[in-house]
Design a protein around this motif. Structure first.
Motif, PDB file in Angstrom:
ATOM      1  N   ALA A 232     -31.062   5.487 -68.528  1.00 25.62           N
ATOM      2  CA  ALA A 232     -30.578   6.871 -68.568  1.00 25.62           C
ATOM      3  C   ALA A 232     -30.363   7.233 -70.024  1.00 25.62           C
ATOM      4  N   VAL A 233     -30.851   8.413 -70.436  1.00 25.37           N
ATOM      5  CA  VAL A 233     -30.680   8.860 -71.816  1.00 25.37           C
ATOM      6  C   VAL A 233     -29.670  10.001 -71.830  1.00 25.37           C
ATOM      7  N   VAL A 234     -28.591   9.833 -72.562  1.00 26.51           N
ATOM      8  CA  VAL A 234     -27.539  10.850 -72.621  1.00 26.51           C
ATOM      9  C   VAL A 234     -27.497  11.416 -74.034  1.00 26.51           C
ATOM     10  N   ASP A 235     -27.596  12.730 -74.128  1.00 25.09           N
ATOM     11  CA  ASP A 235     -27.637  13.377 -75.440  1.00 25.09           C
ATOM     12  C   ASP A 235     -26.272  13.845 -75.893  1.00 25.09           C
ATOM     13  N   ARG A 236     -26.213  14.166 -77.175  1.00 21.33           N
ATOM     14  CA  ARG A 236     -25.051  14.839 -77.742  1.00 21.33           C
ATOM     15  C   ARG A 236     -23.756  14.094 -77.473  1.00 21.33           C
ATOM     16  N   VAL A 237     -23.814  12.815 -77.659  1.00 19.37           N
ATOM     17  CA  VAL A 237     -22.602  12.007 -77.495  1.00 19.37           C
ATOM     18  C   VAL A 237     -22.009  11.701 -78.857  1.00 19.37           C
ATOM     19  N   GLU A 238     -20.737  11.358 -78.831  1.00 21.39           N
ATOM     20  CA  GLU A 238     -20.051  11.059 -80.083  1.00 21.39           C
ATOM     21  C   GLU A 238     -19.195   9.832 -79.906  1.00 21.39           C
ATOM     22  N   GLY A 239     -19.172   8.972 -80.919  1.00 20.14           N
ATOM     23  CA  GLY A 239     -18.258   7.842 -80.893  1.00 20.14           C
ATOM     24  C   GLY A 239     -18.553   6.822 -79.802  1.00 20.14           C
ATOM     25  N   VAL A 240     -19.818   6.763 -79.367  1.00 27.91           N
ATOM     26  CA  VAL A 240     -20.158   5.785 -78.323  1.00 27.91           C
ATOM     27  C   VAL A 240     -20.681   4.520 -78.990  1.00 27.91           C
ATOM     28  N   GLY A 241     -20.130   3.370 -78.634  1.00 24.14           N
ATOM     29  CA  GLY A 241     -20.480   2.115 -79.284  1.00 24.14           C
ATOM     30  C   GLY A 241     -21.535   1.337 -78.517  1.00 24.14           C
ATOM     31  N   TRP A 242     -22.229   0.469 -79.204  1.00 26.83           N
ATOM     32  CA  TRP A 242     -23.248  -0.366 -78.589  1.00 26.83           C
ATOM     33  C   TRP A 242     -22.617  -1.314 -77.574  1.00 26.83           C
ATOM     34  N   ASP A 243     -23.321  -1.538 -76.460  1.00 22.12           N
ATOM     35  CA  ASP A 243     -22.897  -2.463 -75.401  1.00 22.12           C
ATOM     36  C   ASP A 243     -21.690  -1.967 -74.612  1.00 22.12           C
ATOM     37  N   GLU A 244     -21.335  -0.693 -74.798  1.00 28.07           N
ATOM     38  CA  GLU A 244     -20.206  -0.155 -74.036  1.00 28.07           C
ATOM     39  C   GLU A 244     -20.533  -0.071 -72.553  1.00 28.07           C
ATOM     40  N   PHE A 245     -19.521  -0.212 -71.754  1.00 26.61           N
ATOM     41  CA  PHE A 245     -19.662  -0.085 -70.310  1.00 26.61           C
ATOM     42  C   PHE A 245     -19.540   1.388 -69.933  1.00 26.61           C
ATOM     43  N   VAL A 246     -20.400   1.839 -69.014  1.00 33.10           N
ATOM     44  CA  VAL A 246     -20.483   3.261 -68.690  1.00 33.10           C
ATOM     45  C   VAL A 246     -20.291   3.459 -67.194  1.00 33.10           C
ATOM     46  N   ARG A 247     -19.580   4.518 -66.807  1.00 32.73           N
ATOM     47  CA  ARG A 247     -19.465   4.858 -65.380  1.00 32.73           C
ATOM     48  C   ARG A 247     -20.220   6.156 -65.110  1.00 32.73           C
ATOM     49  N   PHE A 248     -21.115   6.094 -64.142  1.00 30.80           N
ATOM     50  CA  PHE A 248     -21.863   7.291 -63.762  1.00 30.80           C
ATOM     51  C   PHE A 248     -21.326   7.836 -62.453  1.00 30.80           C
ATOM     52  N   THR A 249     -21.110   9.161 -62.405  1.00 27.14           N
ATOM     53  CA  THR A 249     -20.687   9.780 -61.153  1.00 27.14           C
ATOM     54  C   THR A 249     -21.696  10.857 -60.784  1.00 27.14           C
TER      55      THR A 249
ATOM     56  N   GLU B 254     -23.088  13.882 -58.542  1.00 25.19           N
ATOM     57  CA  GLU B 254     -22.376  14.922 -57.777  1.00 25.19           C
ATOM     58  C   GLU B 254     -22.338  14.566 -56.305  1.00 25.19           C
ATOM     59  N   SER B 255     -23.395  13.880 -55.866  1.00 26.92           N
ATOM     60  CA  SER B 255     -23.442  13.517 -54.447  1.00 26.92           C
ATOM     61  C   SER B 255     -22.580  12.305 -54.122  1.00 26.92           C
ATOM     62  N   GLY B 256     -21.894  11.776 -55.096  1.00 29.50           N
ATOM     63  CA  GLY B 256     -21.011  10.639 -54.839  1.00 29.50           C
ATOM     64  C   GLY B 256     -21.714   9.303 -54.997  1.00 29.50           C
ATOM     65  N   GLY B 257     -20.953   8.238 -54.956  1.00 27.61           N
ATOM     66  CA  GLY B 257     -21.521   6.901 -55.103  1.00 27.61           C
ATOM     67  C   GLY B 257     -21.600   6.492 -56.565  1.00 27.61           C
ATOM     68  N   GLU B 258     -20.534   5.893 -57.065  1.00 25.03           N
ATOM     69  CA  GLU B 258     -20.460   5.589 -58.487  1.00 25.03           C
ATOM     70  C   GLU B 258     -21.486   4.536 -58.890  1.00 25.03           C
ATOM     71  N   ARG B 259     -22.058   4.680 -60.085  1.00 25.52           N
ATOM     72  CA  ARG B 259     -22.915   3.634 -60.625  1.00 25.52           C
ATOM     73  C   ARG B 259     -22.409   3.242 -62.000  1.00 25.52           C
ATOM     74  N   HIS B 260     -22.964   2.154 -62.505  1.00 25.23           N
ATOM     75  CA  HIS B 260     -22.444   1.621 -63.762  1.00 25.23           C
ATOM     76  C   HIS B 260     -23.570   1.284 -64.717  1.00 25.23           C
ATOM     77  N   GLY B 261     -23.250   1.233 -66.000  1.00 24.01           N
ATOM     78  CA  GLY B 261     -24.302   0.920 -66.972  1.00 24.01           C
ATOM     79  C   GLY B 261     -23.762   0.306 -68.244  1.00 24.01           C
ATOM     80  N   LEU B 262     -24.694  -0.132 -69.094  1.00 24.30           N
ATOM     81  CA  LEU B 262     -24.360  -0.709 -70.394  1.00 24.30           C
ATOM     82  C   LEU B 262     -25.173   0.009 -71.461  1.00 24.30           C
ATOM     83  N   VAL B 263     -24.546   0.325 -72.584  1.00 22.04           N
ATOM     84  CA  VAL B 263     -25.255   1.039 -73.641  1.00 22.04           C
ATOM     85  C   VAL B 263     -26.214   0.089 -74.336  1.00 22.04           C
TER      86      VAL B 263
END
Lengths: 582, 175, 459
Positions: free
Chosen positions: C18-35, C37-46
């Motif tokens: 997933a490519v997310v634009d216009r972010v600030e202060g995001v560090g490498w290898d950070e853990f990410v939570r995706f929500t 709209e239809s529900g069902g959380e997912r997770h990721g790593l930068v």
């Protein structure tokens, strides 16, 4: 290194982070291979690319949490090794930071910013006078009391002129300025950029041997001081044990042991053993002549690159004092992996098996820094490099092994079949070579050991002959061979079990001095000769094969490292036993 | 059976007949004895085999019984454990429900406007002064700008606080 | 806290990225939570941050997601998991979420799953054994606390059963001991088997079980061993337990790594595995050991299957370079009905000397092991000779070796799947097997041991 403030001059910003690859912008005053401090913790990195105003940095620590916008502070100098008396007996990471300064776990930033261990004061004795004019490489004075070695403080390369501000003899801090030469302060612990080979006056032609104390090497594949060796071996072939044996017993003055991307438990063992063992030549502890650089397989990958270069730089530093130094790098394949990993992140086009196109030249440049030289100051010194190689799946044709073989003078290939049969060291006589053997053998022949060439040729000949016959034996059984050839097979076994095998765990045989090696070889050869005579005189080979050869087979365990006498006694016993046949 | 031999010959053959008869009787007796012995042996073997089978069956029976007992024990333990874990989960979920309801109920309290103001200030701190703030249904605020969104509704605040609860939660079921 | 701010600027989704634009202060290898709209959380790593763009690897893949209806929250740190004794007795999936009907695991604190390397100068060399109750292992390839010792197996061999049996039975000389079992890419049937086999251990509060099944998201598999090791490190070095971490099977793990690497567009190396496979495996296996001054230890037992039994395949090959020996399972023995089918001559524990012998297990242990191996080697030669010249051409001594070989398999190696043997029993069996050979052949055993067991005139 310390943290990084936003306001220090020349501080730039991180633009991009992709693992160990970091791009930064607006960093003032940078040059290729300069060091920078990344982010709020000041993680160390080296500039490996500059384009327009963007620098590409290779980070030496885990970059988790580094974000664009964080500060990047230039340090204005390349990655350098602190070269001084504190190195010996110490264990350092790939950037030569003392590991004793960190806690139980190496968290990023653990090794930065603090004083390097304790400040130790050393005994310094100047050997020049105030106002005396000196040349680069000249000896300013000596440092005493660092274990059994006497270290020299040298005038740095490129510095010449009168000595000013020379300190009096006595105890001085490791950081202290001992004198100033041509406006350059000369400290007890100097700095030298690790990617730059230290200059010498000339390379030497004369060839002297490095005694490893391992018979299969010293007799069949000897190495000269200042030469280069590759030791390829799959896992389980006893590579690390062999290298550690050489580190313990070879007759160099200083050992630089670089644990590059290998096991932590092995490093712990090494540290413990070297701390306990005595160096037979000096009476001091082995660790006091050793510099250990430990960058284990799960420590930051890029620091493996650093460890190779800091290791060789440290070796050159001791060489320049007129010492013989051996660098052992275990294992160069892990360094190559780091090169590949970083190159792939820069988007460079990969060559064979994903390695960067520059792999061969990087390997060559490393081995090129070995050599026997006349130092700037006019002394003789040497750096011998022994590089372990870990071919994946034992494939000797893979890029790292293949490239390395082209650049080294000696190759000690470790064979899995020998290891499986518990024959150690598992050095394959068919798969190894030494380009120094000719000169060294001639040198011995003209000097201390005129019998050596013949002895070596006979042992090698027996092994080759026995090897040739081995296939036939497997197929047809020993009884299918004519008698003299059966003696050759027997001779091969006696050479392998009585001469070449050497147990690292044995107190008597871990190390074999030249006199013991020679005596054992002569004993085995004499026994084989006698067996040939017996067979020629009509004794059936089967009868000879049944003889109990334990006196000559046990000789290596019964005789101490220097004990040629016991070997000769057992040889006589064996020959007597043979005289009683039939 | 009567032969047609003359009487004196019959008398002469008598001892031979008697001998043959005796021999035949002896043979028969011997054969009977062997047959008896064999029968006895077979009988003994059969009894021994039967005893072995019986013992084996008893052992297996005991082992089976042991296995059955163990299996029952294992099942019981598994059921008990599952019940305990389910009970803990229920505890946890009840805690969540109560906390969330409790926080949501703040909507109707006197102090709510101050809470709302505090959340609004926080939204501005996170997204900057130009963020668009709107009230969240059920209490709290939502904020957004072109690329970002912050959910400071009462429900979400409660949930986030619960996520960070950590070890204190275990005290619910620690005696 | 950063995780409150969610970005709606997801520009692009491709494969697991997933490519997310216009972010600030995001560090490498950070853990990410995706929500979504239809529900069902997912997770990721930068995976990468470049100026204002973050490339995130989505653990559950991006199938079914719409970038316009997706919010991404960056948590501000690399992935951390709760750690502490609350894990004991729990069964969770490959990401640490409960499978046993209980509440989420609450720890006493959190730790980063990537872990930090142990300072080499702070390592204590391994020194005491972990007894598995499996004769073939305890006698000949003794496992030492703090060691990393893998099981090399092949498809169709009972490695999972062996791993489960070891996990169920192992002890550390009466000291506090527990097992963290990470199953990766296993079938549901195998997962159920492991649960059953380890139930008693779990009930005693001595087991942490992480189950990642073959139908769980592949990327999740990459996290499972890391979570297992992080949990283990805490239990060992802060709670003072001796922890055995079993990871089965590493070949599935490596395949997941390969899939993830390909999805990221990385350049493949040998056999299409990523070039960093060695370092990646090392980052797992090296998280074993003892630390000076701290009680407790982490012992790692990776299990892997060699595709086509090929030991030069990258997974066993690189594992062999990193670990300290190997326990090799043999098809031939398995075909003969021997369980566990351990090939003693191909197996080795490099640390055995440290954990076995006088002062550690039993005075005669090392000599018995050496003699067994020497005799086995000879027996193998005799078998080959017999194949060539026939059994009738063998000497009496040779035949004794064949008998020895059979006795070895029958009396020592073969044992029931629910049978835990004490070391005493194992060594006594070993002696019974050795004594099938004439005394003259037992030259590696010190005379005093032989004298104690044999009449003076030998056999």
């Amino acid at each position: 290194m310390g943290g990084t403030t936003d306001t220090a001059p020349g501080t730039g910003r991180i633009l991009r982070v992709a693992g160990p690859l970091v791009e930064a912008g607006e960093v003032g005053g940078t040059a290729m291979h300069d060091l920078v401090a990344l982010g709020p913790d000041g993680l160390p990195g080296e500039i490996v690319g500059i384009r327009d105003s963007v620098v590409t940095v290779q980070a030496y620590e885990y970059t988790g949490g580094l974000a664009p916008g964080m500060p990047v502070r230039p340090l204005g100098r390349p990655l350098s090794a602190p070269l001084g008396p504190g190195l010996l007996g110490g264990i350092h990471d790939g950037l030569l930071r003392p590991l004793s300064a960190a806690g139980d776990w190496l968290v990023p930033g653990a090794l930065d910013g603090h004083a390097d261990g304790e400040r130790v004061a050393r005994e310094f004795v100047p050997l020049v006078e105030e106002g005396e004019t000196v040349e680069p490489g000249a000896v300013l004075g000596e440092i005493r009391g660092v274990g059994p070695l006497t270290l020299r403080v040298l005038v740095p390369p490129g510095c010449a002129g009168p000595v000013r501000g020379l300190v009096p003899p006595g105890r001085h801090d490791e950081d202290a300025v001992l004198a100033t030469v041509a406006d350059t302060p000369v400290r007890m612990t100097g700095q030298w950029p690790v990617r730059t080979p230290r200059p010498v006056r000339a390379r030497l032609d004369t060839v002297r041997p490095l005694h490893t104390g391992q018979r299969v090497i010293d007799l069949l594949f000897p190495v000269a001081l200042g030469s280069t060796v590759a030791v390829p071996g799959g896992f389980g072939t006893g590579k690390t044990v062999l290298l550690q044996q050489i580190a313990k017993w070879c007759d160099a003055d200083v050992i630089v042991y670089v644990g590059c991307g290998e096991r932590g438990n092995e490093m712990a063992d090494l540290i413990e053993e070297f701390g306990a063992l005595t160096d037979p030549r000096t009476g001091g502890r082995l660790v006091e002549r050793t510099v250990i650089v430990a960058n284990t397989s799960n420590m930051p990958m890029m620091a493996r690159e650093a460890s190779i270069h800091t290791g060789i730089t440290v070796a050159e530093y001791f060489r320049d004092m007129g010492l013989d130094v051996v660098v052992i790098a275990d294992s160069t394949s892990r360094w190559a992996e780091a090169l590949r990993e970083f190159a792939s992140r820069t988007g460079a086009l990969p060559a064979e098996e994903g390695y960067p196109a520059g792999l061969a030249s990087a390997v060559a440049a490393f081995y090129e820094r070995a050599g026997a030289v006349t130092t700037l100051g006019g002394h003789s010194g040497s750096v011998t490099v022994i590089g372990a190689v870990s071919p994946p799946g034992g494939d000797m044709a893979e890029p790292v092994t293949a490239h390395t073989q082209r650049f080294v003078r000696c190759l000690w290939t470790l064979d899995r079949d020998l290891a499986y049969a518990r024959h150690y060291p598992a050095v394959s006589w068919a798969g190894s070579f030494s380009r120094d053997a000719g000169t060294l053998t001639a040198g011995h022949a003209a000097g201390d050991d005129p019998e050596l060439p013949a002895r070596r040729a006979r042992v090698a000949g027996l092994l080759a002959e026995a090897g040739r016959l081995a296939d036939l034996v497997d197929l047809l059984g020993i009884t299918a061979l004519p008698d003299q050839e059966r003696v050759s097979v027997l001779g091969g076994r006696l050479v392998r079990e009585g001469l070449l095998q050497q147990s690292a765990l044995s107190e008597q045989d871990a190390y074999s001095a030249p006199e013991k090696t020679a005596a054992l070889a002569e004993a085995v050869l004499a026994v084989v000769d006698r067996c040939r005579e017996l067979v020629a005189s009509g004794v059936p080979a089967a009868r000879v094969e049944e003889i109990d050869f334990s006196p000559v087979l046990r000789a290596r365990e019964e005789a101490g490292p220097h004990d040629a006498e016991t070997v000769e006694r057992l040889r006589a016993t064996m020959l007597d036993r043979l005289r009683e046949v039939p | 059976m009567k032969t047609s031999l003359p009487a004196p010959m019959t008398a002469a053959l008598e001892p031979v007949r008697a001998r043959l008869l005796r021999a035949a009787e002896a043979d028969a007796a011997a054969m009977l004895a062997t047959a008896d012995k064999d029968a006895a042996t077979i009988l003994r073997q059969a009894e021994a085999q039967a005893a072995d089978l019986l013992a084996e069956a008893r052992e297996r029976g005991a082992a089976d019984a042991e296995a059955v007992r163990r299996a029952a024990h294992v099942r019981a333990r598994r059921t008990a454990r599952a019940r305990e874990l389910a009970a803990r989960r229920e505890c946890w979920e009840e805690l969540r429900r109560q906390v969330i309801r409790g926080v949501e109920a703040l909507r109707t309290t006197e102090g709510y406007p101050r809470i709302e103001a505090g959340l609004t200030a926080r939204a501005h701190r996170l997204l900057g002064p130009r963020a668009r703030i709107s009230p969240a249904p059920g209490g709290g605020v939502l904020a957004e700008d072109e690329t970002r969104r912050v959910d400071l509704s009462l429900t979400q605040c409660a949930r986030r606080a619960l996520d960070g609860a950590g070890p204190e939660v275990e005290e619910l079921w620690t005696p | 806290m950063n995780a409150v701010v969610e970005y709606t600027s997801v520009r692009e989704l491709r494969g697991p990225l997933a490519v997310v634009d216009r972010v600030e202060g995001v560090g490498w290898d950070e853990f990410v939570r995706f929500t979504p709209e239809s529900g069902g959380e997912r997770h990721g790593l930068v995976l990468e941050v470049d100026r204002g763009t973050a490339v995130v690897q989505v653990l559950e893949d991006t199938a079914g997601l719409d970038p316009a209806r997706l919010r991404a929250a960056f948590t501000g740190t690399p992935l951390r998991v709760p750690v502490g004794p609350g894990w004991l007795g729990r069964i969770c999936n490959g990401r640490g979420e409960p499978l046993d009907g209980g509440p989420p695991v609450f720890g006493t604190t959190t730790s980063a799953v990537s872990g930090d390397p142990v300072n080499p100068v702070r390592r204590e060399p391994p020194a005491e054994p972990v007894l598995t109750g499996i004769s073939a292992i305890d006698a000949l390839t003794t496992v030492v606390r703090g060691q990393k010792l893998p099981v090399f197996s092949a498809a169709g061999l009972p490695h999972l059963e062996l791993a489960a049996q070891i996990a169920a039975q192992s002890t550390a000389g009466g000291q506090p001991f527990c097992v963290v079992f990470a199953a990766m890419g296993v079938t549901h049937a195998d997962a159920a088997f492991v649960r059953d086999a380890l139930e008693e251990r779990s009930a005693s509060g001595e087991l942490v079980l992480l189950l990642n099944t073959a139908d769980d998201p592949v990327i999740e598999r990459v996290l499972t061993p890391r979570i297992a090791l992080t949990v283990a490190e805490r239990l060992a070095f802060f709670e003072g337990r001796h922890v055995l971490v079993v990871m089965a099977d590493m070949t599935s793990y490596a395949e997941a790594l390969r899939e993830v690497s390909a999805a990221r567009g990385e350049i493949p190396a040998r056999r299409a595995y990523p070039g960093y496979l060695y370092s990646d495996l090392a980052s797992l296996y090296e998280r074993c050991g003892r630390v000076r001054g701290l009680p407790g230890s982490v012992t790692v037992l990776p299990v892997l299957t060699m595709p086509a039994g090929d030991i030069t395949h990258p997974v066993p090959d690189l594992t062999g370079y990193i670990t300290e020996g190997q326990v090799v399972l043999s098809r031939t023995l398995h075909a003969r009905g021997v369980y566990p089918p351990v090939d003693a001559l191909s197996s080795l524990s490099r640390m055995m000397r440290k954990g076995a012998g006088p002062g550690r297990t039993r005075e005669d242990h090392l000599d018995v092991a050496a003699q067994l191996l020497a005799a086995l080697a000879r027996a193998r030669q005799v078998r080959e000779l017999a194949d060539l010249v026939g059994q009738s051409a063998l000497t009496a001594t040779d035949r004794a070796y064949l008998d020895f070989d059979d006795a070895f398999g029958r009396e020592l190696v073969d044992q029931r799947r629910d049978e835990a043997r004490t070391l005493e029993e194992t060594l006594e069996r070993a002696w019974r097997v050795l004594l099938t050979l004439p005394r003259g052949q037992l030259s590696m055993l010190p005379a005093r041991f032989l004298d104690a067991r044999l009449p003076q005139d030998g056999r």
